[in-house]
Design an enzyme around this catalytic site. Structure first.
Site, PDB file in Angstrom:
ATOM      1  N   LYS A 114       5.177   6.913  -7.203  1.00  7.57           N
ATOM      2  CA  LYS A 114       6.550   7.299  -6.907  1.00  7.57           C
ATOM      3  C   LYS A 114       7.189   6.274  -5.987  1.00  7.57           C
ATOM      4  O   LYS A 114       6.441   5.636  -5.253  1.00  7.57           O
ATOM      5  CB  LYS A 114       6.638   8.684  -6.266  1.00  7.57           C
ATOM      6  CG  LYS A 114       5.633   9.014  -5.170  1.00  7.57           C
ATOM      7  CD  LYS A 114       5.520   8.165  -3.932  1.00  7.57           C
ATOM      8  CE  LYS A 114       6.686   7.945  -3.046  1.00  7.57           C
ATOM      9  NZ  LYS A 114       6.370   7.061  -1.884  1.00  7.57           N
ATOM     10  N   TYR A 204       9.621  13.153  -1.445  1.00  2.79           N
ATOM     11  CA  TYR A 204       8.670  14.282  -1.448  1.00  2.79           C
ATOM     12  C   TYR A 204       9.421  15.584  -1.245  1.00  2.79           C
ATOM     13  O   TYR A 204       9.087  16.601  -1.848  1.00  2.79           O
ATOM     14  CB  TYR A 204       7.643  14.128  -0.323  1.00  2.79           C
ATOM     15  CG  TYR A 204       6.611  13.066  -0.562  1.00  2.79           C
ATOM     16  CD1 TYR A 204       5.349  13.384  -1.041  1.00  2.79           C
ATOM     17  CD2 TYR A 204       6.890  11.735  -0.286  1.00  2.79           C
ATOM     18  CE1 TYR A 204       4.395  12.407  -1.247  1.00  2.79           C
ATOM     19  CE2 TYR A 204       5.950  10.746  -0.486  1.00  2.79           C
ATOM     20  CZ  TYR A 204       4.704  11.082  -0.975  1.00  2.79           C
ATOM     21  OH  TYR A 204       3.763  10.104  -1.185  1.00  2.79           O
TER      22      TYR A 204
HETATM   23  P1  NAD Z   1       1.255  -1.907   0.129  1.00  2.00           P
HETATM   24  O1  NAD Z   1       2.300  -2.783   0.713  1.00  2.00           O
HETATM   25  O2  NAD Z   1       0.111  -1.496   1.002  1.00  2.00           O
HETATM   26  O3  NAD Z   1       0.635  -2.566  -1.187  1.00  2.00           O
HETATM   27  C1  NAD Z   1       1.432  -3.176  -2.175  1.00  2.00           C
HETATM   28  C2  NAD Z   1       0.589  -4.013  -3.112  1.00  2.00           C
HETATM   29  O4  NAD Z   1       1.460  -4.709  -4.002  1.00  2.00           O
HETATM   30  C3  NAD Z   1      -0.249  -5.076  -2.402  1.00  2.00           C
HETATM   31  O5  NAD Z   1      -1.485  -5.187  -3.064  1.00  2.00           O
HETATM   32  C4  NAD Z   1       0.563  -6.363  -2.607  1.00  2.00           C
HETATM   33  O6  NAD Z   1      -0.248  -7.511  -2.630  1.00  2.00           O
HETATM   34  C5  NAD Z   1       1.155  -6.107  -3.996  1.00  2.00           C
HETATM   35  N1  NAD Z   1       2.387  -6.863  -4.279  1.00  2.00           N
HETATM   36  C6  NAD Z   1       2.662  -7.494  -5.432  1.00  2.00           C
HETATM   37  N2  NAD Z   1       3.859  -8.075  -5.399  1.00  2.00           N
HETATM   38  C7  NAD Z   1       4.367  -7.830  -4.184  1.00  2.00           C
HETATM   39  C8  NAD Z   1       5.582  -8.178  -3.542  1.00  2.00           C
HETATM   40  N3  NAD Z   1       6.538  -8.902  -4.169  1.00  2.00           N
HETATM   41  N4  NAD Z   1       5.785  -7.754  -2.283  1.00  2.00           N
HETATM   42  C9  NAD Z   1       4.867  -6.994  -1.639  1.00  2.00           C
HETATM   43  N5  NAD Z   1       3.676  -6.625  -2.206  1.00  2.00           N
HETATM   44  C10 NAD Z   1       3.434  -7.044  -3.456  1.00  2.00           C
HETATM   45  O7  NAD Z   1       2.011  -0.636  -0.454  1.00  2.00           O
HETATM   46  P2  NAD Z   1       1.406   0.820  -0.725  1.00  2.00           P
HETATM   47  O8  NAD Z   1       1.596   1.649   0.503  1.00  2.00           O
HETATM   48  O9  NAD Z   1       0.054   0.718  -1.301  1.00  2.00           O
HETATM   49  O10 NAD Z   1       2.478   1.370  -1.811  1.00  2.00           O
HETATM   50  C11 NAD Z   1       2.427   0.969  -3.164  1.00  2.00           C
HETATM   51  C12 NAD Z   1       3.158   2.034  -4.008  1.00  2.00           C
HETATM   52  O11 NAD Z   1       2.525   3.287  -3.804  1.00  2.00           O
HETATM   53  C13 NAD Z   1       4.617   2.257  -3.628  1.00  2.00           C
HETATM   54  O12 NAD Z   1       5.365   2.497  -4.790  1.00  2.00           O
HETATM   55  C14 NAD Z   1       4.614   3.510  -2.763  1.00  2.00           C
HETATM   56  O13 NAD Z   1       5.814   4.269  -2.856  1.00  2.00           O
HETATM   57  C15 NAD Z   1       3.463   4.268  -3.363  1.00  2.00           C
HETATM   58  N6  NAD Z   1       2.777   5.135  -2.390  1.00  2.00           N
HETATM   59  C16 NAD Z   1       2.508   6.423  -2.736  1.00  2.00           C
HETATM   60  C17 NAD Z   1       1.838   7.253  -1.868  1.00  2.00           C
HETATM   61  C18 NAD Z   1       1.461   8.640  -2.296  1.00  2.00           C
HETATM   62  O14 NAD Z   1       1.026   9.429  -1.463  1.00  2.00           O
HETATM   63  N7  NAD Z   1       1.583   8.958  -3.572  1.00  2.00           N
HETATM   64  C19 NAD Z   1       1.457   6.793  -0.601  1.00  2.00           C
HETATM   65  C20 NAD Z   1       1.741   5.460  -0.261  1.00  2.00           C
HETATM   66  C21 NAD Z   1       2.403   4.633  -1.176  1.00  2.00           C
END
Ligand code: NAD
Length: 373
Positions: A114, A204
Site C-alpha cells: 500500500k 490505514y
Molecule cells: P524502505 O525505504 O525501507 O525500502 C525501499 C526499498 O526500495 C529499498 O530496498 C530501496 O533500495 C528500494 N528502492 C528502489 N528504488 C528506490 C528509489 N528510487 N528510492 C528509494 N528506494 C528505492 O521502504 P519500506 O518501509 O520498506 O516501504 C516500502 C513499501 O512498503 C512502501 O510502499 C510502503 O508504503 C510499504 N510499507 C508497508 C507497510 C505495511 O505495514 N504494510 C509498512 C512499511 C512500508
C-alpha cells in the site's frame, strides 16, 4: 540482519506458492521475509534488489543461491522461473505501478504494498493491466486479515460482539500518526511518495473505516497543515484532518500526521456502546475492546504473524484461482477517497463522491483463520 533461525525450503514446496520479493528495504528485511517462517502455503523463491551483497546474505539465510538474486534490470528473467508464481512489490510508492505492470507482462501474480499507486487513475491502470494479463492482483492490506480487525468489523456490522452491544453505529474516528524526522526520506518526496502521511499512514485509517463499515463514503471534507520553513515538509503536508460522510448519516474522522507521537487507534460509537482498538495498526499487540452499560468485553486471540496471514491468503487464492479479499480494486477505492481528501484541501469545499451501489463487489472470499504456530 534479523534472520534467525535458518529456514530450509519446505518439502512440500511444490504445493506452496513461490514468491519473488521485489525490494529489500526495512519492511521486507524485518517483517516480510521472516514471516515465511510461519507460512503454510508460501515460500520465498527469489529476491530482486539493487544491493547485491544484501540480496546474497538474505539468499544464504533462506537456503536460496546467488542465482535466485536478481537486480531490477533482470526482473523480466523471472519469466523463466516456473517456481516464482507471484511477486511481492515492496518499493517506494511511485515504483509500484511500473513493477506491477512489468510483473503482469511476464505472467506473474502480484501482491503490491500500500498505497497501490500514486492516485486512483494510476491504481486503476494497475488493475486493468493485471486483468488484461490474466494475473491476480492483491493490495497488501494486512489489517484486513487479523482476528482483531474482523472482531471489530463483526461488532460494527452486527451491532454486538458476544454479549457486548454497540447498537446502531453513529460516529467513528481513526488516528494514525508518527514522527518522520529525516528530511531526505523518500516518504517526504512528493514524486516518490505521492503525498505525505495521508498515503503512508492515514491510508490505514481510511481503509479500516471502510472495512469495518463495509460501505463507501458519500462525501469528504478535509484540511491540512504544511509548515513553512521545516525542511521535512517542503513538498508534502505534515498533518491532515478529514471528515468522511457514510450512508445513513454516519460520520467518521481521520487524523494523520508525520509530526506527533506514534498513535494508531480506531474508535466506534454506537447508540448502546463504544468500541476501541488501541493500538489498531502495529504489527502485533492489537487490542479491541467494547464498553457498554454492562461493562467491558475484550476478545483475545492466539499469537500470529500478520504478514503470514497475508502471504498465505494470496497463495490460496492463486491455488484456487480466486479473487483476493483485498484485490487491486480495494486499493483503488482508498485512492478515490484520498484523491477526494486532497481535492477538498485544495478547494476548501466538501467533495461529493460517486455513489457506490454495491460496496465490496470486487472482493473475493475470506474466512479469517489463524495459521498453526
Ligand atoms: P524502505 O525505504 O525501507 O525500502 C525501499 C526499498 O526500495 C529499498 O530496498 C530501496 O533500495 C528500494 N528502492 C528502489 N528504488 C528506490 C528509489 N528510487 N528510492 C528509494 N528506494 C528505492 O521502504 P519500506 O518501509 O520498506 O516501504 C516500502 C513499501 O512498503 C512502501 O510502499 C510502503 O508504503 C510499504 N510499507 C508497508 C507497510 C505495511 O505495514 N504494510 C509498512 C512499511 C512500508
Amino acid at each position: 540482519m534479523p534472520l534467525k533461525p535458518h529456514i530450509p525450503k519446505p518439502e512440500s514446496e511444490h504445493k506452496r506458492v513461490g514468491y519473488a520479493i521485489v525490494g529489500i528495504g526495512k519492511l521486507s528485511a524485518e517483517e516480510l521475509i521472516p514471516a515465511v517462517r510461519t507460512s503454510e502455503h508460501s515460500y520465498i523463491a527469489a529476491l530482486v534488489t539493487s544491493e547485491e551483497n544484501k540480496g546474497n546474505a538474505f539468499a544464504r539465510a533462506f537456503d536460496l543461491t546467488e542465482n535466485d538474486v536478481y537486480n531490477y534490470e533482470q526482473f523480466e528473467e523471472l519469466a523463466g522461473r516456473e517456481d516464482v508464481e507471484a511477486v511481492y512489490i515492496v518499493l517506494p510508492n511511485a515504483l509500484h505501478r511500473e513493477y506491477v505492470e512489468r510483473a503482469a507482462r511476464i505472467g506473474k501474480h502480484v501482491l503490491c504494498e500500500k498505497p497501490l499507486g500514486m492516485n486512483a487513475e494510476d491504481a486503476q491502470a494497475m488493475v486493468d493491466a493485471c486483468k488484461k494479463a490474466g494475473v491476480l492482483l492483491m493490495t497488501a492490506y494486512r489489517c484486513q486479515y487479523t482476528p482483531e480487525h474482523w472482531a471489530a468489523r463483526d461488532a460494527v456490522q452486527g451491532g454486538k460482539l458476544g454479549q457486548a452491544r454497540l447498537g446502531k453505529i453513529k460516529l467513528l474516528d481513526s488516528m494514525h500518526v508518527q514522527v518522520q524526522d529525516d528530511p531526505e526520506a523518500w516518504r517526504l518526496k512528493k514524486d516518490l511518495a505521492g503525498g505525505g502521511p495521508l498515503p503512508d499512514v492515514g491510508i490505514y485509517s481510511v481503509n479500516i473505516l471502510r472495512f469495518v463499515l463495509g460501505q463507501e463514503p458519500e462525501w469528504v471534507f478535509a484540511a491540512q497543515h504544511q509548515p513553512k520553513g521545516d525542511p521535512r515538509f517542503k513538498e508534502v503536508e505534515e498533518s491532515v484532518s478529514a471528515m468522511l460522510g457514510f450512508p445513513g448519516g454516519v460520520i467518521a474522522n481521520v487524523l494523520t500526521s508525520y509530526g506527533a507521537m506514534k498513535t494508531g487507534t480506531l474508535r466506534v460509537l454506537g447508540e448502546e456502546g463504544a468500541l476501541l482498538m488501541d493500538p489498531a495498526f502495529p504489527y502485533d499487540g492489537l487490542k479491541v475492546k467494547i464498553t457498554d452499560d454492562q461493562g467491558e468485553f475484550s476478545p483475545s486471540f492466539p499469537e500470529y504473524d500478520q504478514f503470514t496471514l497475508e502471504f498465505d491468503h494470496f497463495a490460496q487464492c492463486i491455488r484456487g484461482g480466486q479473487q483476493p479479499w483485498t484485490p487491486g480494486e480495494e486499493g483503488v477505492a482508498d485512492h478515490i477517497v484520498m484523491d477526494a481528501i486532497y481535492e477538498s484541501i485544495r478547494s476548501g469545499k466538501r467533495v461529493e463522491l460517486k455513489p457506490v451501489r454495491k460496496p465490496d463487489a470486487s472482493r473475493g472470499e475470506h474466512k479469517p483463520q489463524l495459521p498453526r504456530k
